[in-house]
Design an enzyme around this catalytic site. Sequence first.
Site, PDB file in Angstrom:
ATOM      1  N   ARG A 187      -2.146   6.765  17.472  1.00 38.10           N
ATOM      2  CA  ARG A 187      -1.626   5.403  17.622  1.00 38.10           C
ATOM      3  C   ARG A 187      -1.100   5.145  19.033  1.00 38.10           C
ATOM      4  NH1 ARG A 187       4.171   5.374  14.515  1.00 38.10           N
ATOM      5  NH2 ARG A 187       5.306   5.798  16.426  1.00 38.10           N
ATOM      6  N   GLU A 216      -5.642   6.278   8.300  1.00 39.68           N
ATOM      7  CA  GLU A 216      -4.886   7.524   8.292  1.00 39.68           C
ATOM      8  C   GLU A 216      -5.856   8.706   8.284  1.00 39.68           C
ATOM      9  OE1 GLU A 216      -1.681   6.593   8.140  1.00 39.68           O
ATOM     10  OE2 GLU A 216      -0.677   8.539   8.184  1.00 39.68           O
ATOM     11  N   ARG A 252      -1.665   8.567  11.862  1.00 32.13           N
ATOM     12  CA  ARG A 252      -2.188   7.217  12.060  1.00 32.13           C
ATOM     13  C   ARG A 252      -3.275   7.300  13.123  1.00 32.13           C
ATOM     14  NH1 ARG A 252       0.353   1.968  12.261  1.00 32.13           N
ATOM     15  NH2 ARG A 252      -1.381   0.478  12.278  1.00 32.13           N
ATOM     16  N   LYS A 273       2.217   4.547   1.752  1.00 33.60           N
ATOM     17  CA  LYS A 273       2.343   5.030   3.137  1.00 33.60           C
ATOM     18  C   LYS A 273       1.951   6.504   3.132  1.00 33.60           C
ATOM     19  CE  LYS A 273       5.716   5.392   6.931  1.00 33.60           C
ATOM     20  NZ  LYS A 273       4.662   5.923   7.747  1.00 33.60           N
ATOM     21  N   LYS A 331       7.826  -0.840   6.624  1.00 33.60           N
ATOM     22  CA  LYS A 331       7.656   0.453   5.953  1.00 33.60           C
ATOM     23  C   LYS A 331       8.923   0.736   5.170  1.00 33.60           C
ATOM     24  CE  LYS A 331       9.004   2.792  10.204  1.00 33.60           C
ATOM     25  NZ  LYS A 331       8.490   3.551  11.345  1.00 33.60           N
ATOM     26  N   GLU A 377       0.863  -1.189   0.000  1.00 39.42           N
ATOM     27  CA  GLU A 377       0.000   0.000   0.000  1.00 39.42           C
ATOM     28  C   GLU A 377       0.892   1.230   0.000  1.00 39.42           C
ATOM     29  OE1 GLU A 377      -1.960  -0.093   3.768  1.00 39.42           O
ATOM     30  OE2 GLU A 377      -2.483  -2.210   3.571  1.00 39.42           O
TER      31      GLU A 377
END
Lengths: 336, 514
Positions: free
Chosen positions: B242, B267, B227, B222, B387, B220
């Site tokens: 988060r 997000e 977050r 980023k 990531k 996906e």
Amino acid sequence: MIAKRDTALADTILFPRPEGLYCPLGDFYIDPVRPVERALITHAHADHARAGHRHVLASQQTLEIMAIRYGEDFTTHRQVAEGEIEIGDISVSFHPAGHILGSCQIRLIPKIGPRIIVSGDYTRTPNDICPPFTPLECEIFITEATFGIPVFRHPDPVEEIRKVIASMEEFPDRPHLIGGYALGKSQRLIRLLRQAGYDAPIGMHGALKRLTDYHIEQGVDLGELVHVDGVSGPRLCLAPPSAFSTPWVHRFRDPVIGYASGWMGVRARARQRRVELPLVISDHCDWPQLIQTIDDVSPEEVWITHGSEAGLLRWCELTQRPARPLRLVGYEEEDQ
Amino acid sequence: MKAFATLLERLAFTNGRNAKMQILRHYLQDTPDPDRGWALAAITGQLELRNIGPALLRRMIAERVDSELFDISYDFVGDLAETIALLWPEPSANRDISLTDAVGVLQSSSRNGQEIAALLDQLDKNSRLAVLKLGTGNLRLGLSARLARTILAQMSDPTLPEIEEIWHALSPPYLDLFAWLAGENAPTPDHQAPFRPVMLSTPTNLEELEKLPIADYQCEWKWDGIRVQLVSDQGVKRVYTRTGDDISAAFPDAIELMDFDGTLDGELLVGREGQIAPFADLQRRLGRKSVSRTMMAEFPAYLRVYDMLIWQGKDWRSEPLSARRAKLDSITFPSPAMDVSPLLSVTTWQDLADLRADPPLSVIEGVMIKNSASRYVGGRPRGPWFKWKRDPMLIDAVLLYAQTGHGKRSGFHSDFTFGVWRDEELVPVGKAYFGFTDEELRQLDKFVRKNTVERFGPVRRLKPELVVEVAFEGLNKSSRHKSGVAMRFPRISRIRWDKPAAEADHLSALEALL
Ligand SMILES: [Zn+2]
Ligand SMILES: [Zn+2]
């Protein structure tokens, strides 16, 4: 009671030269940093006591430690300081400074002019290895200012050493290595550990052996010490700080490394050392002791050297005591 | 207070993770309630006591210590709270105050600091430092809340996931938590829409990815937003960060979009008519407790979700990611300002590298790589999620000003202002405090001392000669800066001793990155 003497002549009696603090009346230097004809030595720390002077006047113990460090031929003429000694046109005497074994303050009494005390390094914290500093009368008092900033208030050293014992209880499986320089600090740490009730054998790095043996010869009771050679050393060992960056330290598995110095009282300084167990244990005066001493001695004028002059100068200004910095070169930062 | 102060001191000087855990575990075992609960709250960042500011600190010490002696001391110590703890007059008697009482004073004390001063008057040096660090919200122990929870799990029967699950419903001094650890009933979360531990990723690169079978992963974009965990539980709706901070009040428009029942991971962005706006737009809405209507109209919230924890009463966390994703794809969100983050269609890692190198939007800051079989696990497990952030942007700038650092760097010039060319003059575009090694720090310091043109207090203006390569993560328009741009996370990545200042970059090069 002798009448107070005029301080105006002080600058002609004692002043700095590149070699060190010089007294023309007796043609000698105190703790010179370069080889000279005649030297008076306050104590045997390496930056105060150097080899190569022709005449050396110092306490018996200072002379003996210098001989251990530099060899018997460190000077041509040794003289043990006892009582009042006439040198040329001035009289000098040595008095305990409480700093390390053999350490002295030196008092100069000229025929005319002010009496001057060169304190050398000193502390007022009780240290049963050497006799305590006693305040003496003088017109000019030259004080060290290693910890001449009011943030330095050293805690009770016995309380501080208990941190080592507490850490050994917290981490029973990890060896504990404590760094302290070879002359004075290491032996002091052992004495403190004994006073705090630690009576197991204590390991010693080889570099500490000669000076520690000398302390024992001088009647200092250090309990059972063992030389660290193999892998199965005792749980607690002392070493000079430099040993922590050598392979010597690899023989210990996951050690807790500690370090004892007055500088450990400030976190940023303690962090620079990268130790887990900083111990604020010093053989120098902290700020309250410096102030107390100036108060006790009550000189006409204070000369401040060897450390953080600015703080102590400001305090003298606030309390209306004549004071000035005495800039000497060649001394290392103390209490490393 | 003494025991807590000793705990802080030991933790500050202990590096090993295990040793830190052991020290904290011993403390929690040996300390009675409620002190240990307050200590736990303090070191896990759950205690909001930022009520002592630098101005108050300075005023309190000015009443007690000569200003010149203070300056000399602060200059040496490098930390304001520590300087004051060290300079404060010693108490007349050696007493101790409980941490609980000290926290009480800090929570209730008024602006003038009299209660805090009275508290400090009774404490020893170490305890004073602990109080001041608590009160300035500045403990910095290098010990995460997760690590603290791991220790709690080690101390007793409840497992780490069990503790994590209820953690955000607990509040200090955690009497119910410690009772549970001692064998009593588990505390029941007393509010609806609870926060669940978020799953985090670890960094990777092409070389590492090449070792993995791409077929096992989904990729996906980023997103460069915030977050968030979106919780809608029987009508109660919350937006959490988060770390479990509830930011619902600042984003009522996001709450408005949450027309579902469940817990989603995604997000928070700003977007208009299906178009996601750059991070700079979102930044306008950050750091506010509430938000005006015009602000919401100009910078409307946009939610882009990529995972599901709970859906209509069913816990999906132990299902594989592929199943969670299939479920997510089957949902139609009513608002155009809420959607599911698309999957990237790639067949080789090189395909992914190409997409990463040239993303369609500036608000994309890299790519995410997630194992399709992964369950949803709180924390940062190594392996299932990666990531791969885009490379930092680089410019060559000229050092213009320098200032000495504090703490470990006191005595060194370590804070630098740098600039780029605009026509014939150099305009400042940012500041950097790090990026260089200790050795480079010494070299920079030497350069500063040799090339000072002018001094204003602690700041030195430098001969504009030394070029540095500055790396940064993004660029925003800024009306506060003379240059009109503000960098995100700038640091000095290289010192270009070889490069003449005339060859540094021009402002137009930066503006092109906007
Ligand atoms: Zn000395
Ligand atoms: Zn000295």
